[in-house]
Design a protein around this motif. Structure first.
Motif, mmCIF file in Angstrom:
data_model
loop_
_atom_site.group_PDB
_atom_site.id
_atom_site.type_symbol
_atom_site.label_atom_id
_atom_site.label_comp_id
_atom_site.label_asym_id
_atom_site.label_seq_id
_atom_site.Cartn_x
_atom_site.Cartn_y
_atom_site.Cartn_z
ATOM 1 N N GLY A 65 0.815 -1.215 0.000
ATOM 2 C CA GLY A 65 0.000 0.000 0.000
ATOM 3 C C GLY A 65 0.844 1.258 0.000
ATOM 4 O O GLY A 65 0.561 2.217 -0.729
ATOM 5 N N TRP A 66 1.897 1.265 0.820
ATOM 6 C CA TRP A 66 2.786 2.428 0.867
ATOM 7 C C TRP A 66 3.480 2.627 -0.482
ATOM 8 O O TRP A 66 3.643 3.755 -0.942
ATOM 9 C CB TRP A 66 3.808 2.272 1.976
ATOM 10 C CG TRP A 66 4.797 3.384 2.014
ATOM 11 C CD1 TRP A 66 6.120 3.311 1.750
ATOM 12 C CD2 TRP A 66 4.527 4.770 2.293
ATOM 13 N NE1 TRP A 66 6.696 4.548 1.859
ATOM 14 C CE2 TRP A 66 5.735 5.462 2.189
ATOM 15 C CE3 TRP A 66 3.376 5.475 2.615
ATOM 16 C CZ2 TRP A 66 5.835 6.831 2.393
ATOM 17 C CZ3 TRP A 66 3.481 6.840 2.822
ATOM 18 C CH2 TRP A 66 4.703 7.500 2.719
ATOM 19 N N SER A 67 3.884 1.561 -1.106
ATOM 20 C CA SER A 67 4.518 1.679 -2.423
ATOM 21 C C SER A 67 3.538 2.241 -3.443
ATOM 22 O O SER A 67 3.904 3.082 -4.262
ATOM 23 C CB SER A 67 5.034 0.317 -2.882
ATOM 24 O OG SER A 67 6.097 -0.105 -2.059
ATOM 25 N N ALA A 68 2.296 1.799 -3.384
ATOM 26 C CA ALA A 68 1.287 2.311 -4.316
ATOM 27 C C ALA A 68 1.036 3.799 -4.089
ATOM 28 O O ALA A 68 0.919 4.572 -5.041
ATOM 29 C CB ALA A 68 -0.012 1.527 -4.153
ATOM 30 N N VAL A 69 0.993 4.213 -2.817
ATOM 31 C CA VAL A 69 0.802 5.635 -2.510
ATOM 32 C C VAL A 69 1.972 6.457 -3.021
ATOM 33 O O VAL A 69 1.793 7.516 -3.638
ATOM 34 C CB VAL A 69 0.614 5.837 -0.989
ATOM 35 C CG1 VAL A 69 0.736 7.306 -0.603
ATOM 36 C CG2 VAL A 69 -0.728 5.289 -0.541
ATOM 37 N N LEU A 70 3.192 5.981 -2.785
ATOM 38 C CA LEU A 70 4.379 6.717 -3.223
ATOM 39 C C LEU A 70 4.427 6.836 -4.742
ATOM 40 O O LEU A 70 4.688 7.922 -5.279
ATOM 41 C CB LEU A 70 5.649 6.034 -2.712
ATOM 42 C CG LEU A 70 6.957 6.710 -3.061
ATOM 43 C CD1 LEU A 70 7.029 8.099 -2.431
ATOM 44 C CD2 LEU A 70 8.130 5.878 -2.607
ATOM 45 N N ILE A 71 4.140 5.760 -5.436
ATOM 46 C CA ILE A 71 4.144 5.799 -6.901
ATOM 47 C C ILE A 71 3.080 6.769 -7.414
ATOM 48 O O ILE A 71 3.328 7.566 -8.320
ATOM 49 C CB ILE A 71 3.950 4.383 -7.482
ATOM 50 C CG1 ILE A 71 5.214 3.552 -7.259
ATOM 51 C CG2 ILE A 71 3.601 4.435 -8.964
ATOM 52 C CD1 ILE A 71 5.053 2.087 -7.596
ATOM 53 N N THR A 72 1.896 6.731 -6.806
ATOM 54 C CA THR A 72 0.816 7.636 -7.217
ATOM 55 C C THR A 72 1.202 9.092 -6.997
ATOM 56 O O THR A 72 0.978 9.942 -7.860
ATOM 57 C CB THR A 72 -0.473 7.309 -6.434
ATOM 58 O OG1 THR A 72 -0.806 5.944 -6.665
ATOM 59 C CG2 THR A 72 -1.620 8.192 -6.878
ATOM 60 N N LEU A 73 1.790 9.385 -5.837
ATOM 61 C CA LEU A 73 2.194 10.769 -5.561
ATOM 62 C C LEU A 73 3.259 11.257 -6.525
ATOM 63 O O LEU A 73 3.222 12.392 -6.999
ATOM 64 C CB LEU A 73 2.705 10.897 -4.122
ATOM 65 C CG LEU A 73 1.650 10.845 -3.031
ATOM 66 C CD1 LEU A 73 2.319 10.856 -1.656
ATOM 67 C CD2 LEU A 73 0.665 11.974 -3.160
ATOM 68 N N VAL A 74 4.218 10.403 -6.826
ATOM 69 C CA VAL A 74 5.302 10.806 -7.724
ATOM 70 C C VAL A 74 4.780 11.051 -9.132
ATOM 71 O O VAL A 74 5.182 12.007 -9.799
ATOM 72 C CB VAL A 74 6.420 9.742 -7.730
ATOM 73 C CG1 VAL A 74 7.379 9.961 -8.872
ATOM 74 C CG2 VAL A 74 7.168 9.769 -6.415
#
Length: 92
Positions: A65-74
């Protein structure tokens, strides 16, 4: 006057290139991390390394989930470029 417009256009193009490179690096590093996590899950499952399966599941879901959030933000937010702050003002 035309020189200043060319400089601004070049700077805008450079900013886009930098944003693209930073986004690509972040996305690829997150995907590489998730691939390594997947390999560790497979290895841990085969060797019966998990004593508390629900806890391991929660940890891996949070990581994904954290990886998905980080990718989305970037990919959605523009990355502030350091050259924008260090650029000297153009002459009048």
């Amino acid at each position: 006057m035309a020189e200043a417009e060319v400089d601004v256009a070049d700077a805008a193009g450079l900013d886009r290139q930098v944003r693209g490179i930073v986004a690509a690096v972040v996305v690829l590093s997150r995907l590489a991390t998730l691939a390594m996590v997947a390999l560790s899950i497979v290895g841990g499952t085969q060797s019966h390394a998990y004593t508390r399966v629900p806890l391991a599941t929660i940890v891996y879901v949070v990581l994904a989930g954290w990886s998905a959030v980080l990718i989305t933000l970037v990919l959605r937010r523009p990355v502030r470029c350091w050259s924008r702050t260090s650029r000297s003002p153009s002459p009048p």
